[in-house]
Design a protein around this motif. Structure first.
Motif, PDB file in Angstrom:
ATOM      1  N   MET A   1     -54.026 -35.748   9.139  1.00  0.00           N
ATOM      2  CA  MET A   1     -54.849 -34.646   9.580  1.00  0.00           C
ATOM      3  C   MET A   1     -55.807 -34.274   8.461  1.00  0.00           C
ATOM      4  O   MET A   1     -55.514 -34.489   7.290  1.00  0.00           O
ATOM      5  CB  MET A   1     -53.970 -33.455   9.955  1.00  0.00           C
ATOM      6  N   PHE A 134     -50.097 -31.276  20.108  1.00  0.00           N
ATOM      7  CA  PHE A 134     -49.924 -32.476  19.297  1.00  0.00           C
ATOM      8  C   PHE A 134     -49.519 -33.648  20.189  1.00  0.00           C
ATOM      9  O   PHE A 134     -48.978 -33.455  21.274  1.00  0.00           O
ATOM     10  CB  PHE A 134     -48.823 -32.266  18.248  1.00  0.00           C
ATOM     11  N   ARG A 205     -49.131 -35.652  15.688  1.00  0.00           N
ATOM     12  CA  ARG A 205     -50.547 -35.688  15.312  1.00  0.00           C
ATOM     13  C   ARG A 205     -51.317 -34.702  16.177  1.00  0.00           C
ATOM     14  O   ARG A 205     -51.237 -34.743  17.416  1.00  0.00           O
ATOM     15  CB  ARG A 205     -51.125 -37.095  15.500  1.00  0.00           C
ATOM     16  N   PRO A 206     -52.076 -33.803  15.569  1.00  0.00           N
ATOM     17  CA  PRO A 206     -52.808 -32.800  16.350  1.00  0.00           C
ATOM     18  C   PRO A 206     -53.873 -33.438  17.241  1.00  0.00           C
ATOM     19  O   PRO A 206     -54.555 -34.380  16.828  1.00  0.00           O
ATOM     20  CB  PRO A 206     -53.441 -31.902  15.285  1.00  0.00           C
ATOM     21  N   LYS A 207     -53.990 -32.921  18.458  1.00  0.00           N
ATOM     22  CA  LYS A 207     -55.014 -33.419  19.382  1.00  0.00           C
ATOM     23  C   LYS A 207     -56.399 -32.947  18.974  1.00  0.00           C
ATOM     24  O   LYS A 207     -57.402 -33.605  19.246  1.00  0.00           O
ATOM     25  CB  LYS A 207     -54.691 -32.937  20.799  1.00  0.00           C
ATOM     26  N   SER A 208     -56.469 -31.788  18.339  1.00  0.00           N
ATOM     27  CA  SER A 208     -57.723 -31.268  17.812  1.00  0.00           C
ATOM     28  C   SER A 208     -57.404 -30.437  16.577  1.00  0.00           C
ATOM     29  O   SER A 208     -56.247 -30.051  16.355  1.00  0.00           O
ATOM     30  CB  SER A 208     -58.454 -30.415  18.855  1.00  0.00           C
ATOM     31  N   LEU A 209     -58.418 -30.172  15.762  1.00  0.00           N
ATOM     32  CA  LEU A 209     -58.217 -29.467  14.503  1.00  0.00           C
ATOM     33  C   LEU A 209     -58.891 -28.099  14.532  1.00  0.00           C
ATOM     34  O   LEU A 209     -59.929 -27.918  15.170  1.00  0.00           O
ATOM     35  CB  LEU A 209     -58.776 -30.284  13.343  1.00  0.00           C
ATOM     36  N   THR A 210     -58.299 -27.155  13.820  1.00  0.00           N
ATOM     37  CA  THR A 210     -58.834 -25.804  13.716  1.00  0.00           C
ATOM     38  C   THR A 210     -59.239 -25.545  12.275  1.00  0.00           C
ATOM     39  O   THR A 210     -58.444 -25.756  11.354  1.00  0.00           O
ATOM     40  CB  THR A 210     -57.784 -24.761  14.146  1.00  0.00           C
ATOM     41  N   TYR A 237     -45.991 -30.411  10.111  1.00  0.00           N
ATOM     42  CA  TYR A 237     -47.260 -30.874  10.665  1.00  0.00           C
ATOM     43  C   TYR A 237     -48.078 -29.653  11.087  1.00  0.00           C
ATOM     44  O   TYR A 237     -47.527 -28.677  11.610  1.00  0.00           O
ATOM     45  CB  TYR A 237     -47.025 -31.780  11.873  1.00  0.00           C
ATOM     46  N   ASN A 239     -52.311 -28.344  12.492  1.00  0.00           N
ATOM     47  CA  ASN A 239     -53.586 -28.820  13.051  1.00  0.00           C
ATOM     48  C   ASN A 239     -54.785 -28.190  12.361  1.00  0.00           C
ATOM     49  O   ASN A 239     -55.740 -27.782  12.997  1.00  0.00           O
ATOM     50  CB  ASN A 239     -53.637 -28.552  14.556  1.00  0.00           C
TER      51      ASN A 239
END
Length: 252
Positions: A1, A134, A205-210, A237, A239
Motif C-alpha cells: 500500500m 480490502f 490489500r486495500p481496494k482504494s486508498l485514503t 493492514y 488503506n
C-alpha cells in the motif's frame, strides 16, 4: 500500500534495533509453533511452516530456536495453543485498519487492541466492519536477484497469478499477487519455477486508498506502530496513502 514501506523504514530507523529484533523473533516463533501444530512438523510437507522457516532465516533467527519452536508446535503443550483472531476498525483520518493476531488469551488481546485504538484516536469495530474495503489475496515476495521484472511477470502468469509489482532499491523485491482460492496452486507452481519465496502469505490489500497528512498521519503511524509492537499482533493492514512531504517530515 502507498506509504507503508516508507513507514516501515521510518519506524525501523527510529526504533531500538535490539528490541525490535526481539519482537520479530517472538512473532515468528508463534507462527512456527502454530504452523507446526496445524499440519506436519516438516517444512517440506507443510507450506505454511515452510514459509515461516523462510521468514525465520531472513530474520537471522538461530536454527536451534527454530527447531525448538517447531517441536513445541508438534507436541501437545496447551500453553502454546495460539488461536488466530482478526480485529477491524478505523484510525485517524478515517483510515480503515485490519489487525491479525495469534493469541493464547483472546480477552487480553482484544482489550489491548481496543485500548490502543482508543489511545491514538481510532475506534475498534465489529468483525467485517472494514474488511469489505480490502481484497484478501495471496502475496509472494522474491528478492530482485530472482529475475528481471519481465521474467517474473512471465513466470507469475504461467503460475496463474493475477499481478506482479517490482519495487526497486536497496530493500527492493518482486511482489506476486493471486486470488485467495488459488494460493496453494500458485505457490506450488512458483516454487517449481523460481524456488521458495522470501515470504508467502494471505494478506489484506486495500481496494482504494485514503489520503492522510499532517498530525493525523503522525498519529496514524503511531497507532500502527503500537499495534505492531504487541507480541500478539502478527500483521496490520491499512488503506492509507501519504504525501512525500509528510514522509520526509516524519523521517526527519
Amino acid at each position: 500500500m502507498a506509504g507503508h514501506s516508507q513507514f516501515k523504514n521510518i519506524m525501523h530507523r527510529k526504533g531500538a534495533q535490539d528490541a525490535r529484533r526481539a519482537k520479530v523473533f517472538t512473532k515468528i516463533i508463534r507462527e512456527l509453533t502454530t504452523a507446526a501444530r496445524s499440519g506436519l512438523p516438516d517444512p517440506a510437507a507443510n507450506p505454511r511452516l515452510r514459509a515461516a522457516v523462510i521468514a525465520a532465516r531472513d530474520a537471522n533467527m538461530p536454527k536451534d530456536t527454530v527447531d525448538r519452536a517447531i517441536k513445541r508446535g508438534a507436541g501437545a503443550d496447551a500453553a502454546d495453543n495460539y488461536v488466530e483472531v482478526r480485529y477491524e476498525g478505523y484510525g485517524p483520518g478515517g483510515i480503515a485498519i485490519v489487525v491479525e493476531a495469534l493469541t493464547d488469551n483472546r480477552n487480553r488481546t482484544a482489550s489491548d487492541v481496543r485500548s490502543t485504538f482508543t489511545k491514538y484516536g481510532g475506534n475498534l469495530g465489529e468483525t467485517n466492519s472494514v474488511s469489505f474495503m480490502f481484497d484478501h489475496v495471496g502475496e509472494f515476495r522474491y528478492p530482485l536477484k530472482a529475475g528481471s521484472a519481465d521474467d517474473m511477470m512471465e513466470k507469475a502468469i504461467e503460475a496463474g497469478a493475477d499481478d506482479v509489482q517490482t519495487v526497486d532499491g536497496d530493500e527492493g523485491y518482486h511482489e506476486i499477487i493471486c486470488a485467495q482460492d488459488n494460493f496453494s496452486t500458485v505457490r506450488d507452481a512458483l516454487e517449481k519455477a523460481l524456488g521458495g519465496p522470501s515470504s508467502a502469505k494471505l494478506v489484506w490489500r486495500p481496494k482504494s486508498l485514503t489520503a492522510v497528512d499532517g498530525d493525523a498521519a503522525q498519529t496514524l503511524f503511531k497507532l500502527i506502530e503500537m499495534l505492531e509492537d504487541s507480541d500478539d499482533v502478527q500483521s496490520v493492514y491499512a488503506n492509507f496513502e501519504v504525501s512525500d512531504d509528510t514522509l520526509a517530515r516524519l523521517a526527519g
